[in-house]
Design a protein around this motif. Structure first.
Motif, PDB file in Angstrom:
ATOM      1  N   LYS A 546       0.812  -1.222   0.000  1.00  0.00           N
ATOM      2  CA  LYS A 546       0.000   0.000   0.000  1.00  0.00           C
ATOM      3  C   LYS A 546       0.843   1.269   0.000  1.00  0.00           C
ATOM      4  O   LYS A 546       0.357   2.346   0.324  1.00  0.00           O
ATOM      5  N   ASN A 547       2.124   1.139  -0.379  1.00  0.00           N
ATOM      6  CA  ASN A 547       2.960   2.327  -0.514  1.00  0.00           C
ATOM      7  C   ASN A 547       2.732   3.046  -1.842  1.00  0.00           C
ATOM      8  O   ASN A 547       3.082   4.215  -1.977  1.00  0.00           O
ATOM      9  N   PHE A 548       2.170   2.345  -2.810  1.00  0.00           N
ATOM     10  CA  PHE A 548       1.874   2.926  -4.119  1.00  0.00           C
ATOM     11  C   PHE A 548       0.378   2.803  -4.369  1.00  0.00           C
ATOM     12  O   PHE A 548      -0.284   1.879  -3.898  1.00  0.00           O
ATOM     13  N   SER A 549      -0.139   3.734  -5.150  1.00  0.00           N
ATOM     14  CA  SER A 549      -1.539   3.649  -5.550  1.00  0.00           C
ATOM     15  C   SER A 549      -1.711   4.292  -6.910  1.00  0.00           C
ATOM     16  O   SER A 549      -0.920   5.161  -7.327  1.00  0.00           O
ATOM     17  N   ALA A 550      -2.749   3.879  -7.596  1.00  0.00           N
ATOM     18  CA  ALA A 550      -3.154   4.459  -8.871  1.00  0.00           C
ATOM     19  C   ALA A 550      -4.639   4.752  -8.785  1.00  0.00           C
ATOM     20  O   ALA A 550      -5.410   3.975  -8.212  1.00  0.00           O
ATOM     21  N   ARG A 551      -5.045   5.893  -9.345  1.00  0.00           N
ATOM     22  CA  ARG A 551      -6.446   6.296  -9.237  1.00  0.00           C
ATOM     23  C   ARG A 551      -6.925   6.853 -10.572  1.00  0.00           C
ATOM     24  O   ARG A 551      -6.190   7.544 -11.288  1.00  0.00           O
ATOM     25  N   LEU A 552      -8.206   6.568 -10.888  1.00  0.00           N
ATOM     26  CA  LEU A 552      -8.852   7.072 -12.092  1.00  0.00           C
ATOM     27  C   LEU A 552     -10.185   7.707 -11.715  1.00  0.00           C
ATOM     28  O   LEU A 552     -10.970   7.105 -10.977  1.00  0.00           O
ATOM     29  N   ASP A 553     -10.432   8.931 -12.188  1.00  0.00           N
ATOM     30  CA  ASP A 553     -11.677   9.652 -11.939  1.00  0.00           C
ATOM     31  C   ASP A 553     -12.340  10.000 -13.258  1.00  0.00           C
ATOM     32  O   ASP A 553     -11.672  10.382 -14.224  1.00  0.00           O
ATOM     33  N   TYR A 583       3.071   7.713  -4.753  1.00  0.00           N
ATOM     34  CA  TYR A 583       3.867   6.985  -3.768  1.00  0.00           C
ATOM     35  C   TYR A 583       3.671   7.696  -2.434  1.00  0.00           C
ATOM     36  O   TYR A 583       3.921   8.902  -2.302  1.00  0.00           O
ATOM     37  N   HIS A 584       3.201   6.940  -1.426  1.00  0.00           N
ATOM     38  CA  HIS A 584       2.964   7.502  -0.106  1.00  0.00           C
ATOM     39  C   HIS A 584       3.433   6.474   0.912  1.00  0.00           C
ATOM     40  O   HIS A 584       2.791   5.450   1.140  1.00  0.00           O
ATOM     41  N   ASP A 585       4.562   6.732   1.520  1.00  0.00           N
ATOM     42  CA  ASP A 585       5.209   5.773   2.402  1.00  0.00           C
ATOM     43  C   ASP A 585       4.384   5.563   3.670  1.00  0.00           C
ATOM     44  O   ASP A 585       3.912   6.517   4.282  1.00  0.00           O
ATOM     45  N   ASN A 586       4.210   4.298   4.062  1.00  0.00           N
ATOM     46  CA  ASN A 586       3.448   3.999   5.270  1.00  0.00           C
ATOM     47  C   ASN A 586       4.201   4.373   6.540  1.00  0.00           C
ATOM     48  O   ASN A 586       3.590   4.618   7.584  1.00  0.00           O
ATOM     49  N   ASP A 587       5.522   4.403   6.473  1.00  0.00           N
ATOM     50  CA  ASP A 587       6.320   4.710   7.654  1.00  0.00           C
ATOM     51  C   ASP A 587       6.783   6.157   7.683  1.00  0.00           C
ATOM     52  O   ASP A 587       6.744   6.803   8.729  1.00  0.00           O
ATOM     53  N   ASP A 588       7.246   6.668   6.569  1.00  0.00           N
ATOM     54  CA  ASP A 588       7.717   8.053   6.501  1.00  0.00           C
ATOM     55  C   ASP A 588       6.634   8.928   5.874  1.00  0.00           C
ATOM     56  O   ASP A 588       6.013   8.548   4.876  1.00  0.00           O
ATOM     57  N   PRO A 589       6.400  10.100   6.429  1.00  0.00           N
ATOM     58  CA  PRO A 589       5.309  10.962   5.936  1.00  0.00           C
ATOM     59  C   PRO A 589       5.696  11.731   4.685  1.00  0.00           C
ATOM     60  O   PRO A 589       5.806  12.962   4.688  1.00  0.00           O
ATOM     61  N   ILE A 590       5.915  11.012   3.604  1.00  0.00           N
ATOM     62  CA  ILE A 590       6.291  11.638   2.347  1.00  0.00           C
ATOM     63  C   ILE A 590       5.372  11.121   1.243  1.00  0.00           C
ATOM     64  O   ILE A 590       4.759  10.060   1.369  1.00  0.00           O
ATOM     65  N   PHE A 591       5.282  11.886   0.164  1.00  0.00           N
ATOM     66  CA  PHE A 591       4.529  11.403  -0.986  1.00  0.00           C
ATOM     67  C   PHE A 591       5.078  12.029  -2.256  1.00  0.00           C
ATOM     68  O   PHE A 591       5.645  13.126  -2.249  1.00  0.00           O
TER      69      PHE A 591
END
Length: 638
Positions: A546-553, A583-591
Motif C-alpha cells: 500500500k505504498n503505491f496507488s493508482a487512481r482514475l476519476d 507513492y505515499h510511504d506507510n512509515d515516513d510521511p512523504i509522498f
C-alpha cells in the motif's frame, strides 16, 4: 556488643565486637529538636497545572510543478477575451496594439509570437501551422514550507500558530536580475542567484506570512476555550474549510493534506463542552462569537500616524456599526481519526454527525461600487463616511453533516443553505469626478434577498483486503442566470453595473474552493462548484504494501440554470478524465504524485458571439476545445 553510635561501619563479614575507636566518646546529639524532625515533603503540583514546557512542531514542505494546455478552451477570439473567458493567451501570442491605425482596438501580430519565431528558424508554413496550434499552454513550479508550532504552556494551556514560508513561491521568480535591479545582471540571462521575496519590491508577498495564532485552554470538567485567529472548518469543508486537507481515513490522504491552495481562518472566541460517560464517545456542543469583518481601522483610513504608538495606544475599528458580527452554535459527535481506526478494526459500525448554524448581521457598509483610495490616504472626495449606506443585512447558514463508517465502507454527506437579505444603493457607471456626489446620495433603498443551497455526497468501499477502492462523489450547488466570465464570476455579485445581475435575489451557492473535486473544470475553469451538479465515479488500487496507488476519476457535470452558462441556453458543462500515480510511504510521511487530466467541454462553454469580418459582422457559435494538464507534487509532512 554491637557498634555504638559514631562507630565506623563494619565491612561485609567483619566480626562483631567492641569498637577499636580510641578517639573519645561519641558526639552529643544536637539540642535543637527541629533538626531531628523528618523532612516535610513538598506537595505535588496540581496535575492540571503542571508546566510541560514542551514545544511541538508540525507542518509540511511541498514542491509542485504543473503544465496547463489551452485553459481558454480556444474561445478567446480577438476583442472578446473578457466576455467569454477568465484565462488569457500567453503574452507572446497576444496581439500588439497598432499605434499607426486610427481604428479603435486595431492590433498587429506579436513580433515574438510562435509564427515569427519559427519563421526566423526556417520552418515551413505547414509545420508552423501544426506546431503553433499547440502553443497555448503555460506552466511552472512552486513551493511552500508550512510550520504549525504548538507551545504547551501547561498540560491544559496551549498556544498554536500557522506560519507559511515562501508561500506558493514560483520557482525562479525572484532573480537578482529582476527588472534590472542588479547592475551585474541587467538581463535575466546573467542572473546568479534568487533573492528573498519582499512585498512591493520583487513580489506581492513577503517571505514569511503569519496566517493564524490562537490560544487554547482546557478545563478538567470538559470545557475548552479558544480565542484568536484560528482555522475555520466544519464537516467535509463544503462551506468553511481550513485548507489542512480533510482526513478521510485513507492512506493517500497525505496527498490531499499537502497539495492544498486555500484555507479559511476566523477571528473568534469559542467555547465547547464535551459531555458523556465515555469521553471517547462524547457529544460536543459549542458556541462562538466571530469578528467576521470590522470595517476599516483608523490606520487603514488615516495612515501610519494612527498606528499604535503614535496618536493612539492601539489601532481600532473606525466605525462601530459597519462591523459584520457572527455567532455560531453547534452540536456534534465525531471520532478523531485514531479512535475511528480502532473502532473499525474491531468491526464496530461508527456513526458521526453534526449540525452547525451561523448567524451574521451588519448595520452599515460602504455602497457597492465604492473603491477607497490608497491605503492610509484619506481623501475627502471619496471619503469612507460619504460611502456609508444602511446595509441592514443578515444571513443564516444551517449546515448538516453525517458520516457512516463500517469496515471499509464510508458514506459521508454535507448539506447547507444560506438565507438572508440586505439593502444596497444601486450604482450606475459613475465618472470619478462625480463619485462623491453619487455616494453622498446613496441611502440603501433597494432590497436583495439571499436563498442558496448545496450538498455533497461521498461514497467509498474497499475490496480485496482494502486494496481496491471504488467510489462515487456527487454534489449540487444552486445557480443563477449570470454566466461566468473573467472579471466577476468569483464575485458574490456577478453581472451588470449594479453588481447584482439586475435581479432582486442571490441564488448561486458556491462550494468552498478548498473542497477540491477535480483538476480542471471546477478547480481552474469555473473556480468552484456553483450553478452545477456533478457525478464522479472513481477507482483506486493500492499495491506494494500500500505504498503505491493508482487512481482514475471520471466526472460529468451540468448546469442547474441554463441561463447561467456561457451559451445561455445549454446545460452541459463537460466531461473530465483524470488519472494519478502516487507513492505515499506507510512509515515516513512523504509522498510523490504525478497526475494527468483532460476536460472535454460541452455546449455550455460555447457562446454565440458577433465577430467583425471583412464582410461585416458575423454571428458565430464558438467551438470549445479540450483543456489538459500534467502535474507533479513532492511533499514531506511532519
Amino acid at each position: 556488643m554491637g557498634g555504638m553510635p559514631g562507630a565506623g561501619p563494619a565491612g561485609p563479614g567483619a566480626p562483631a565486637g567492641p569498637s577499636d575507636d580510641k578517639d573519645g566518646p561519641a558526639e552529643a546529639a544536637p539540642k535543637d529538636k527541629g533538626a531531628l524532625a523528618p523532612v516535610v515533603p513538598v506537595p505535588a503540583q496540581p496535575e492540571g497545572r503542571r508546566r510541560a514546557q514542551l514545544f511541538e512542531l508540525h507542518g509540511y514542505f511541498r514542491t509542485r510543478a504543473d503544465y496547463f494546455h489551452r485553459l481558454d478552451l480556444n474561445i478567446t477570439p480577438e476583442g472578446l477575451q473578457q466576455d467569454t473567458n477568465k484565462f488569457f493567451l500567453p503574452p507572446a501570442e497576444t496581439p500588439e496594439p497598432d499605434l499607426s491605425s486610427t481604428e479603435p482596438g486595431a492590433t498587429l501580430p506579436n513580433d515574438a509570437n510562435c509564427t515569427n519565431q519559427l519563421l526566423a528558424n526556417g520552418v515551413s508554413a505547414q509545420r508552423i501551422g501544426n506546431r503553433c496550434a499547440r502553443r497555448r499552454g503555460t506552466g511552472g513550479a512552486n513551493l511552500r514550507l508550512r510550520l504549525e508550532p504548538t507551545i504547551h504552556v501547561t498540560d491544559t494551556v496551549k498556544v498554536h500558530a500557522q506560519v507559511d514560508m515562501l508561500d506558493n513561491l514560483v520557482l525562479g521568480s525572484t532573480p537578482d536580475a529582476y527588472y534590472g535591479a542588479n547592475p551585474w545582471a541587467p538581463i535575466d540571462l546573467f542572473t546568479r542567484t534568487q533573492l528573498p521575496p519582499v512585498q512591493g519590491t520583487d513580489s506581492l508577498n513577503d517571505s514569511i506570512v503569519v496566517k493564524r495564532a490562537w490560544g487554547e485552554v482546557r478545563f478538567g470538567f470538559g470545557l475548552t476555550l479558544e480565542v484568536g485567529r484560528m482555522p475555520n472548518h466544519w464537516g467535509m469543508g463544503l462551506v468553511y474549510n481550513d485548507g489542512n486537507g480533510y482526513d478521510r481515513g485513507e492512506v493517500a490522504d497525505i496527498t490531499r493534506m499537502v497539495d492544498t491552495d486555500y484555507g479559511d481562518s476566523v477571528d473568534s472566541v469559542r467555547a465547547s463542552f464535551d459531555f458523556g460517560a465515555d469521553k471517547r464517545n462524547a457529544i460536543q456542543v459549542g458556541l462562538s462569537y466571530d469578528w467576521a469583518a470590522s470595517g476599516p481601522t483608523t490606520a487603514q483610513l488615516f495612515g501610519p500616524q494612527w498606528e499604535s504608538g503614535n496618536l493612539v495606544a492601539q489601532t481600532f475599528s473606525a466605525e462601530k456599526y459597519d462591523n459584520v458580527h457572527q455567532v455560531s452554535a453547534w452540536i456534534a459527535r465525531r471520532d478523531d481519526p485514531s479512535m475511528l481506526r480502532r473502532k473499525l478494526s474491531a468491526g464496530v459500525p461508527v456513526v458521526n454527525y453534526g449540525l452547525k448554524s451561523w448567524l451574521r448581521w451588519q448595520t452599515l457598509d460602504a455602497a457597492l461600487g465604492y473603491t477607497p483610495g490608497q491605503l492610509g490616504q484619506f481623501d475627502q472626495d471619496t471619503s469612507y463616511s460619504a460611502a456609508l449606506v444602511h446595509r441592514r443585512a443578515w444571513t443564516v447558514t444551517p449546515d448538516l453533516w453525517l458520516r457512516i463508517n463500517w469496515r471499509t465502507l464510508r458514506i459521508e454527506m454535507e448539506g447547507a443553505m444560506v438565507a438572508g437579505r440586505f439593502r444596497h444603493a444601486e450604482q450606475e457607471d459613475t465618472a470619478p469626478a462625480d463619485l462623491d456626489d453619487a455616494l453622498a446620495t446613496a441611502t440603501g433603498v433597494d432590497d436583495t434577498r439571499i436563498l442558496q443551497f448545496g450538498y455533497a455526497l461521498e461514497f467509498k468501499y474497499g475490496l480485496f483486503d482494502d486494496r481496491f477502492h471504488i467510489g462515487l462523489d456527487h454534489g449540487i450547488a444552486s445557480g443563477d442566470s449570470t454566466p461566468p466570465n473573467a472579471t466577476n464570476y468569483a464575485d458574490a455579485f456577478p453581472g451588470t453595473n449594479d453588481g447584482l445581475g439586475g435581479g432582486s435575489s442571490l441564488t448561486a451557492f458556491r462550494f468552498n474552493p478548498a473542497y477540491v473535486q477535480d483538476m480542471l473544470l471546477f478547480k481552474e475553469l469555473l473556480g468552484t462548484v456553483s450553478n452545477a451538479g456533478y457525478v464522479k465515479p472513481w477507482a483506486a488500487f493500492y499495491f506494494f504494501q500500500k505504498n503505491f496507488s493508482a487512481r482514475l476519476d471520471i466526472e460529468f457535470a451540468g448546469a442547474m440554470n441554463n441561463a447561467g452558462t456561457l451559451a445561455g441556453n445549454k446545460s452541459l458543462w463537460g466531461l473530465e478524465l483524470a488519472g494519478a500515480l502516487r507513492y505515499h510511504d506507510n512509515d515516513d510521511p512523504i509522498f510523490v504524485q504525478v497526475q494527468y487530466g483532460a476536460m472535454f467541454p460541452f455546449g455550455a462553454f460555447e457562446p454565440e458571439v458577433t465577430l467583425e469580418t471583412v464582410n461585416g459582422p458575423s454571428v458565430q457559435i464558438l467551438d470549445a476545445k479540450a483543456a489538459q494538464t500534467v502535474q507533479g507534487q513532492i511533499g514531506i509532512r511532519f
